[in-house]
Design a protein around this motif. Structure first.
Motif, PDB file in Angstrom:
ATOM      1  N   ALA A   1       0.815  -1.230   0.000  1.00  0.00           N
ATOM      2  CA  ALA A   1       0.000   0.000   0.000  1.00  0.00           C
ATOM      3  C   ALA A   1       0.842   1.271   0.000  1.00  0.00           C
ATOM      4  N   GLY A   2       2.117   1.151   0.270  1.00  0.00           N
ATOM      5  CA  GLY A   2       2.949   2.348   0.436  1.00  0.00           C
ATOM      6  C   GLY A   2       2.962   2.743   1.910  1.00  0.00           C
ATOM      7  N   TRP A   3       4.076   3.268   2.361  1.00  0.00           N
ATOM      8  CA  TRP A   3       4.288   3.538   3.781  1.00  0.00           C
ATOM      9  C   TRP A   3       3.291   4.548   4.337  1.00  0.00           C
ATOM     10  N   GLU A   4       3.145   5.689   3.650  1.00  0.00           N
ATOM     11  CA  GLU A   4       2.242   6.706   4.209  1.00  0.00           C
ATOM     12  C   GLU A   4       0.788   6.225   4.216  1.00  0.00           C
ATOM     13  N   ASN A   5       0.398   5.493   3.159  1.00  0.00           N
ATOM     14  CA  ASN A   5      -0.961   4.951   3.140  1.00  0.00           C
ATOM     15  C   ASN A   5      -1.170   3.958   4.285  1.00  0.00           C
ATOM     16  N   ALA A   6      -0.151   3.166   4.548  1.00  0.00           N
ATOM     17  CA  ALA A   6      -0.259   2.169   5.631  1.00  0.00           C
ATOM     18  C   ALA A   6      -0.476   2.866   6.972  1.00  0.00           C
ATOM     19  N   VAL A   7       0.233   3.968   7.179  1.00  0.00           N
ATOM     20  CA  VAL A   7       0.079   4.719   8.439  1.00  0.00           C
ATOM     21  C   VAL A   7      -1.303   5.383   8.486  1.00  0.00           C
ATOM     22  N   ARG A   8      -1.671   6.054   7.380  1.00  0.00           N
ATOM     23  CA  ARG A   8      -2.974   6.744   7.333  1.00  0.00           C
ATOM     24  C   ARG A   8      -4.136   5.787   7.589  1.00  0.00           C
ATOM     25  N   GLU A   9      -4.034   4.628   6.954  1.00  0.00           N
ATOM     26  CA  GLU A   9      -5.110   3.636   7.068  1.00  0.00           C
ATOM     27  C   GLU A   9      -5.248   3.160   8.519  1.00  0.00           C
ATOM     28  N   MET A  10      -4.122   2.892   9.147  1.00  0.00           N
ATOM     29  CA  MET A  10      -4.165   2.423  10.544  1.00  0.00           C
ATOM     30  C   MET A  10      -4.767   3.493  11.454  1.00  0.00           C
ATOM     31  N   LYS A  11      -4.336   4.727  11.246  1.00  0.00           N
ATOM     32  CA  LYS A  11      -4.844   5.810  12.099  1.00  0.00           C
ATOM     33  C   LYS A  11      -6.357   5.951  11.915  1.00  0.00           C
ATOM     34  N   ALA A  12      -6.806   5.896  10.669  1.00  0.00           N
ATOM     35  CA  ALA A  12      -8.241   6.054  10.394  1.00  0.00           C
ATOM     36  C   ALA A  12      -9.046   4.914  11.031  1.00  0.00           C
ATOM     37  N   ILE A  13      -8.519   3.710  10.949  1.00  0.00           N
ATOM     38  CA  ILE A  13      -9.213   2.552  11.550  1.00  0.00           C
ATOM     39  C   ILE A  13      -9.327   2.743  13.063  1.00  0.00           C
ATOM     40  N   MET A  14      -8.244   3.206  13.669  1.00  0.00           N
ATOM     41  CA  MET A  14      -8.239   3.416  15.127  1.00  0.00           C
ATOM     42  C   MET A  14      -9.233   4.494  15.542  1.00  0.00           C
ATOM     43  N   VAL A  15      -9.219   5.606  14.801  1.00  0.00           N
ATOM     44  CA  VAL A  15     -10.106   6.725  15.149  1.00  0.00           C
ATOM     45  C   VAL A  15     -11.572   6.314  14.951  1.00  0.00           C
ATOM     46  N   ALA A  16     -11.852   5.619  13.858  1.00  0.00           N
ATOM     47  CA  ALA A  16     -13.232   5.169  13.610  1.00  0.00           C
ATOM     48  C   ALA A  16     -13.692   4.240  14.725  1.00  0.00           C
ATOM     49  N   ALA A  17     -12.817   3.330  15.133  1.00  0.00           N
ATOM     50  CA  ALA A  17     -13.182   2.379  16.197  1.00  0.00           C
ATOM     51  C   ALA A  17     -13.438   3.127  17.498  1.00  0.00           C
ATOM     52  N   ARG A  18     -12.602   4.116  17.789  1.00  0.00           N
ATOM     53  CA  ARG A  18     -12.766   4.858  19.043  1.00  0.00           C
ATOM     54  C   ARG A  18     -14.060   5.672  19.037  1.00  0.00           C
ATOM     55  N   LEU A  19     -14.361   6.268  17.873  1.00  0.00           N
ATOM     56  CA  LEU A  19     -15.573   7.101  17.800  1.00  0.00           C
ATOM     57  C   LEU A  19     -16.830   6.270  17.561  1.00  0.00           C
ATOM     58  N   GLY A  20     -16.640   4.997  17.232  1.00  0.00           N
ATOM     59  CA  GLY A  20     -17.790   4.130  16.975  1.00  0.00           C
ATOM     60  C   GLY A  20     -18.515   4.500  15.695  1.00  0.00           C
TER      61      GLY A  20
END
Ligand SMILES: CC(=O)[C@@H](O)[C@H](O)COP(=O)(O)O
Ligand SMILES: NCC(=O)COP(=O)(O)O
Length: 257
Positions: free
Chosen positions: A231-250
């Protein structure tokens, strides 16, 4: 564009760059460069850059820590064993955070949490020496009430709960390990500690951990370096952050992207 604009940090992502160095060291090249990985990770949403200087230097080298420290815009979280060599080195670097971890030279990866009860005096001395340099100390421990109490007693303001057993569990054991992390996080907060978590987290097991409101930061490395191959390094980081934030916000992933 984001539909949701949270006003403060929802949950922080510590990007562990160890295995960028693993790849570099596999061929003795100068690439991929962990410094570049750290700076690009920050641009992609990392809140913290985590790196583990192992006693055997199998991935991160002393020179990497020295080079990265002054260039970070966020925070450095240096993981180190409780040895005088490592504590002295950390004091010379003065990262914002040091996370004390257990180490066994033969292990493939960190196998369990630091036994603060057993090594109470050594851990307490290390915490004091690091704190004298203005470094915030975290202890990488299992989600065990006695270890958490010991972490608070030695004066560490932060704990990182080892999620390795959760990451390897299946079925009923998975639910048990998740409950153990949840309970540990609560105990940590009740002791007045900042509670982080990490180890073995990836794109499909991070959600349940990120949803735990008592946890402030997740440190993740291997899975993101692996995903970056495709996916590319920056995409990998962005994707993980988005998944975490979505999970936290429900909310759904689409709502935070
Ligand atoms: C302490 C921890 O969980 C990670 O930093 C992990 O140690 C990454 O490095 P290794 O893969 O070498 O264990
Ligand atoms: N402290 C855990 C960490 O930094 C990352 O561990 P992993 O995601 O590489 O297993």
């Amino acid at each position: 564009m984001s539909f949701l604009q949270p006003t403060g940090p929802v949950i922080d992502l510590g990007v562990n760059i160890d295995h960028v160095a693993t790849l570099r060291n596999a061929r003795g090249t100068v690439y991929p460069d962990p410094v570049r990985a750290a700076l690009l990770a920050e641009q992609a949403g990392a809140d913290v850059i985590t790196l583990h200087l192992r006693e055997d230097r199998r991935h991160i080298k002393d020179a990497d820590v020295v080079a990265i420290r002054p260039q970070l815009m966020t925070r450095m979280n240096l993981e180190a064993a409780v040895t005088q060599e490592m504590i002295d080195f950390a004091c010379s670097i003065r990262p914002q955070d040091v996370c004390l971890v257990p180490e066994r030279r033969e292990e493939v990866t960190t196998e369990g949490g630091l036994d603060v009860l057993r090594y109470y005096n050594e851990v307490e001395a290390a915490v004091k020496q690091l704190q004298a340099e203005g470094i915030r100390v975290s202890l990488f421990i299992d989600a065990d009430a006695q270890q958490i109490a010991a972490a608070a007693a030695v004066g560490a303001p932060v704990i990182e709960l080892h999620t390795g057993r959760y990451a390897e569990a299946h079925g009923a054991e998975l639910a048990f390990e998740l409950d153990r992390i949840k309970a540990g996080a609560r105990v940590g907060v009740e002791h007045g500690l900042k509670v982080n978590a990490g180890h073995g987290l990836h794109y499909t097991n991070v959600q349940a951990i990120a949803a735990i409101g008592d946890i402030g930061e997740l440190n993740i490395g291997h899975a993101m370096v692996a995903h970056a191959v495709f996916a590319g390094w920056e995409n990998a980081v962005r994707e993980m952050k988005a998944i975490m934030v979505a999970a936290r916000l429900g909310v759904s992933l689409a709502q935070v992207k």
